[in-house]
Design an enzyme around this catalytic site. Structure first.
Site, PDB file in Angstrom:
ATOM      1  N   ASP A 136      44.136  20.274  66.836  1.00 37.16           N
ATOM      2  CA  ASP A 136      44.039  20.833  65.486  1.00 37.16           C
ATOM      3  C   ASP A 136      45.298  20.551  64.668  1.00 37.16           C
ATOM      4  OD1 ASP A 136      41.509  21.792  65.559  1.00 37.16           O
ATOM      5  OD2 ASP A 136      42.022  23.915  65.643  1.00 37.16           O
ATOM      6  N   ASP A 289      40.427  35.392  73.726  1.00 37.19           N
ATOM      7  CA  ASP A 289      40.326  35.405  75.182  1.00 37.19           C
ATOM      8  C   ASP A 289      39.906  36.778  75.703  1.00 37.19           C
ATOM      9  OD1 ASP A 289      42.683  36.563  74.335  1.00 37.19           O
ATOM     10  OD2 ASP A 289      43.992  35.164  75.388  1.00 37.19           O
TER      11      ASP A 289
END
Length: 533
Positions: A136, A289
């Protein structure tokens, strides 16, 4: 004579005005102290005592559990089936499951080669593994460097894919989600995830995949972090102490009791079917997460923590990077708790005890109460009792409970026991930012979705230091001065001075030392400092 009287008149007027202001402040303080300040302070102490007891009981409980786990030798191999994958002459490498290795990164100039090299060095049949680099990066130069590195490994026969997006929507969660949409991922059974500074050993998959292969109820196998730069400075040693307790105690206890713990976002292997059943990656918070782990757990999946398997990585060594990281790690869980509390309560696929564990122990005590009570009690309320002697804090709450909690926290890193006092002072300072971030998450305030990638220096510190050795360093106040820390330090210092003059509890010893810690960090003398180019 006139000249003398005129010059003495002005100071006298100032002195008179000063005395009037002081008298007014004392008068107002005396009027509001008994009816307002004293009751509010007593209420604050009661709340802090309740939170302290919650934290104390939690720490003692998990201390007892980890002792029993170690005493009875409840190793992962005894709780779950594990045996090496055997070669099959008939099917060949098809006996091995297909594994996807994802490496999300963002402008990781200093460490991208380490992570890609370590992932490509994983020992596994070459036709049964895919390395997926999710880049990214917004810097075109770094993008080109990462792509060239992928091409270099591809030329060696490694099945490596370089994936980019035209936006950064969802940040890391968005990148992982996009990566899972690729057509070649459909043939994979498991996915290992490593952040850009993580370097798994070659046998990582051999030690983790068999657990997932032979235990269909397992969704995740999480490895422990090993810090390559823990000795870089005092701040990294403090981080090591906190994180070692998290891995050695909290993760181990969660794995051994409820088969649940928070995924650490990296150095773990997921069963792709579990990710899909849980709804995939979501970017509604900055802890994607933990979000996935909670949702998968509510679907009935179990997690396993392998404390004996360590993956090398880098701790943030600049205070700026560490502060941003702690904001994300404190704000995200609080915000996730706000979003998922009712979903957890109404879930009917897990036991009541597991729901209590997730809501009370995992979220309330560890992610919310621990941050708030550390700052509010020891840096605000306790010092305030010096100014209001009518209110007293029981000695067991001011001394005994924090001492026991501190000792229990220190067991994770025996080599740093001599740094325990420094760790306490540092954690109290950081609790300022964690408390602020926790309230931002609970209230969904302005910076709730702020995502700033933790800066990894690699060898940048040495390189920049050498390059600038002959130059005169430029000092920028904005880079080193932290007003919140300085303001809190002044408050503690004032309370310490007041305690010396009028107090009787001798809190000034703690107050001055803690104020000094706030001042040191407030002036930027903590961690490493890499000057701007």
């Amino acid at each position: 004579m006139d000249r003398i009287s005129s010059t003495t008149l002005l100071p006298e007027s100032f002195a008179g005005a000063r005395d009037d202001i002081t008298e007014q402040i004392v008068l107002v303080w005396g009027q509001i102290k008994a009816p307002l300040i004293v009751p509010l302070l007593r209420l604050a102490i009661l709340l802090c005592l309740a939170m302290s007891l919650m934290l104390f009981i939690e720490r003692v409980y998990i201390g007892v559990v980890i002792t029993l786990v170690k005493f009875f030798g409840r190793k992962p191999e005894k709780r779950y089936r594990w045996e090496p994958i055997k070669d099959d002459l008939e099917v060949g490498n098809l006996a091995y499951p297909m594994v996807l290795v994802q490496i999300p990164m963002y402008n990781e100039k200093e460490v991208y080669q380490l992570s890609i090299g370590a992932a490509c060095g994983l020992s596994w049949p070459s036709d049964r593994i895919i390395i997926q680099v999710l880049d990214d990066s917004t810097d075109p130069i770094i993008k080109d460097m990462v792509e060239l590195e992928c091409q270099r490994w591809a030329s060696k026969g490694i099945n490596i894919k370089y994936e980019i997006r035209d936006n950064r929507n969802g940040y890391k969660a968005g990148a992982l989600k996009e990566g899972m949409k690729r057509e070649y991922v459909k043939q994979c059974d498991y996915v290992a995830i490593f952040d850009a500074d993580f370097q798994p050993e070659p046998d990582f998959l051999w030690r983790t995949i068999p657990f997932l292969l032979h235990n269909p109820e397992l969704a995740l196998v999480q490895a422990r972090w090993k810090f390559v730069n823990s000795d870089e400075c005092l701040m990294t040693r403090m981080q090591e102490m906190s994180l070692d307790y998290h891995f050695t105690v909290e993760q181990e206890v969660g794995s051994s009791t409820y088969a649940f713990f928070g995924f650490n976002g990296t150095a773990g292997v997921w069963r792709i079917a579990a990710i899909n059943e849980a709804g995939g990656w979501k970017d509604r918070t900055t802890v994607e997460d933990m979000d996935l782990a909670v949702r998968a757990s509510l679907k009935g999946w179990k997690f396993l923590y392998l404390g004996s398997l360590k993956v090398k990585n880098e701790l943030p060594s600049t205070f700026k990077a560490y502060r941003y990281q702690q904001h994300r790690w404190s704000c995200g869980p609080a915000n996730l708790f706000r979003k998922m509390a009712m979903e957890i309560i109404t879930n009917n696929r897990v036991t009541m005890w597991k729901k209590v564990h997730v809501i009370y122990s995992f979220f309330m005590v560890r992610k919310i109460v621990a941050h708030i009570v550390t700052f509010v009690f020891y840096c605000v309320v306790l010092p305030a009792t010096v100014l209001v002697p009518e209110v007293e804090v029981p000695k067991w709450a001011a001394v005994y409970i924090p001492s026991i909690i501190t000792i229990l926290n220190a067991v994770g890193t025996p080599r740093s026991l001599h740094l325990l006092v420094f760790w306490i002072l540092f954690e109290n300072v950081m609790s300022l930012h964690r408390t602020k971030a926790t309230f931002i998450g609970l209230l969904e305030a302005g910076r709730v979705n702020e995502w700033i990638v933790t800066e990894k220096l690699g060898d940048a510190l040495k390189t920049k230091a050498a390059a600038k050795a002959h130059k005169r360093p430029r000092f920028r106040i904005g880079e080193r001065i932290h007003l919140l820390e300085l303001g809190t330090g002044l408050y503690l210092f004032f309370c310490g001075c007041y305690d010396i003059a009028f107090g009787k509890n001798h809190y000034f010893i703690y107050l001055f030392i803690q104020a000094m810690a706030f001042f040191i960090i407030g002036f930027g003398y903590v961690g490493t400092f890499v000057p701007n180019s």
